[in-house]
Design a protein around this motif. Structure first.
Motif, mmCIF file in Angstrom:
data_model
loop_
_atom_site.group_PDB
_atom_site.id
_atom_site.type_symbol
_atom_site.label_atom_id
_atom_site.label_comp_id
_atom_site.label_asym_id
_atom_site.label_seq_id
_atom_site.Cartn_x
_atom_site.Cartn_y
_atom_site.Cartn_z
ATOM 1 N N SER A 285 0.818 -1.216 0.000
ATOM 2 C CA SER A 285 0.000 0.000 0.000
ATOM 3 C C SER A 285 0.853 1.268 0.000
ATOM 4 O O SER A 285 0.347 2.360 -0.277
ATOM 5 C CB SER A 285 -0.939 0.018 1.214
ATOM 6 N N THR B 159 3.401 3.519 -3.904
ATOM 7 C CA THR B 159 3.346 4.790 -4.629
ATOM 8 C C THR B 159 4.143 5.887 -3.929
ATOM 9 O O THR B 159 4.449 6.910 -4.544
ATOM 10 C CB THR B 159 1.895 5.243 -4.809
ATOM 11 N N LYS B 160 4.473 5.667 -2.655
ATOM 12 C CA LYS B 160 5.257 6.648 -1.894
ATOM 13 C C LYS B 160 6.754 6.528 -2.161
ATOM 14 O O LYS B 160 7.532 7.400 -1.774
ATOM 15 C CB LYS B 160 5.005 6.484 -0.393
ATOM 16 N N LYS C 274 12.013 11.972 -9.968
ATOM 17 C CA LYS C 274 10.782 12.316 -10.683
ATOM 18 C C LYS C 274 11.081 13.260 -11.832
ATOM 19 O O LYS C 274 10.472 13.188 -12.906
ATOM 20 C CB LYS C 274 9.780 12.953 -9.719
ATOM 21 N N VAL D 88 1.957 -2.368 -9.809
ATOM 22 C CA VAL D 88 2.446 -1.146 -9.144
ATOM 23 C C VAL D 88 3.931 -1.272 -8.823
ATOM 24 O O VAL D 88 4.702 -0.329 -9.039
ATOM 25 C CB VAL D 88 1.632 -0.850 -7.870
ATOM 26 N N ALA E 224 8.187 5.790 -5.348
ATOM 27 C CA ALA E 224 8.204 5.586 -6.800
ATOM 28 C C ALA E 224 9.561 5.856 -7.430
ATOM 29 O O ALA E 224 9.860 5.304 -8.497
ATOM 30 C CB ALA E 224 7.146 6.475 -7.454
ATOM 31 N N GLU F 41 -1.024 -5.421 -7.485
ATOM 32 C CA GLU F 41 0.141 -5.130 -6.650
ATOM 33 C C GLU F 41 1.430 -5.306 -7.445
ATOM 34 O O GLU F 41 2.356 -4.483 -7.337
ATOM 35 C CB GLU F 41 0.138 -6.037 -5.421
ATOM 36 N N ARG G 16 6.193 -0.602 -11.639
ATOM 37 C CA ARG G 16 6.244 0.784 -12.121
ATOM 38 C C ARG G 16 7.234 1.627 -11.328
ATOM 39 O O ARG G 16 7.428 2.812 -11.651
ATOM 40 C CB ARG G 16 4.855 1.435 -12.028
ATOM 41 N N LEU G 17 7.859 1.068 -10.306
ATOM 42 C CA LEU G 17 8.866 1.817 -9.560
ATOM 43 C C LEU G 17 10.034 2.157 -10.490
ATOM 44 O O LEU G 17 10.401 1.373 -11.355
ATOM 45 C CB LEU G 17 9.360 1.006 -8.361
#
Length: 314
Positions: free
Chosen positions: A184, A187-188, A256, A247, A190, A244, A250-251
């Motif tokens: 979970s 996304t933090k 960024k 996601v 990435a 999962e 996608r790291l």
């Protein structure tokens, strides 16, 4: 080869960071070159007990002296980190979470988790079972607290480290609910250098419920590949959902503002194996050999256990 080494020396000499920072899983700083240009990493190319390995189940040796592998201690707090090479969890408190029993003669203090995965199936795990990879491999590692002061000292010493490995498969549901504490937060983290606090994480709740495992003495799978690791590989995977896994795949490497490439495929290739892999998976009656020694080969079709997912990886 000499020209290649000169190029490598010029490349690394131009980098202002430490040796611990420059290595990667591909290209000129990838696993094929770890042992070539830094003397303290020569075992990466010259070692005799290197990891990971391909576990051939028809060569497993049943050891009746192997007892239950134990993990005891409270829940832990830590940081989930994108290091630019892998996804890691590092414990930040002083909780005493101990690995003991099984093949271990000492108690080992839990330190963290490494998550290896591929960008597409079936690649991902570092170890293979009968020549096949899994979608991922979660490795829980700790250091020998009875003999050494910390991981930095222990990783270069005999029996210094334990690595507890769990294979990951893709399924319809997450098989271990505790895993959602980590997924979970994906996304933090990435991009390289990002991290996110994870609190009250139960290590035991992340592991399969089986007591069956395979074990061998090998090496760390990162530079300098020290042959100080006792590996414990559970005979049952855990499951992540397709979402999962999407996601986590996608790291990114890089920031960024300046993304580079996807983070996955962060596994060292299979190493030539001369080690003996033991197991506490008991064979059925009738296949014990009439030998004077303790161990006996275990044939996968005769394994007497309800969790054959790893040894029969289908």
């Amino acid at each position: 080869m000499m020209k290649l080494i000169i190029l490598l020396l010029l490349y690394t000499d131009s980098i202002s960071c430490s040796w611990e920072s420059w290595w990667s899983y591909e290209g000129i700083s990838g696993p094929e070159f770890w042992g070539l240009i830094y003397p303290q990493w020569q075992v990466c190319s010259k070692g005799k007990r290197q990891s990971p390995i391909n576990i051939e189940t028809n060569k497993l040796l049943y050891d009746p002296t192997l007892g239950d592998f134990e993990i005891d201690g409270p829940n832990v707090n830590g940081l989930l980190q994108n290091t630019g090479r892998s996804l890691e969890f590092k414990m930040t408190d002083d909780a005493e979470v101990m690995f003991s029993g099984g093949p271990l003669s000492y108690k080992y203090q839990f330190e963290g988790i490494n998550i290896h995965y591929g960008l597409s199936d079936p690649l991902g795990s570092e170890h293979q079972i009968n020549g096949k990879h899994f979608s991922g491999e979660i490795q829980f590692y700790g250091y020998n607290k009875e003999l050494y002061r910390n991981m930095t000292e222990a990783r270069e010493k005999p029996l210094g480290v334990v690595v507890v490995s769990v294979m990951v498969k893709i399924g319809d549901m997450t098989s271990r609910s505790e895993l959602r504490l980590l997924t979970s937060a994906l996304t933090k983290v990435a991009y390289t250098g990002t991290s996110h606090s994870i609190n009250d994480l139960s290590i035991t709740a992340l592991l399969p419920e089986t007591k069956k495992y395979m074990t061998y003495e090998g090496s760390l799978t990162e530079p300098g590949c020290w042959e100080s690791a006792v590996w414990v590989i559970y005979n049952q995977p855990i499951y992540m959902t397709k979402q999962e896994m999407y996601v986590i795949r996608r790291l990114m490497e890089g920031t960024k503002e300046n993304p580079k490439d996807y983070l996955g495929n962060n596994s060292r290739k299979i190493q030539p194996s001369v080690v003996t892999v033991r197991t506490n998976i008991e064979p059925k009656m009738g296949i014990y050999c009439n030998c004077s020694y303790t161990y006996t080969s275990v044939l996968p079709e005769n394994l007497q256990t309800d969790d054959l997912v790893i040894v029969n990886n289908t």
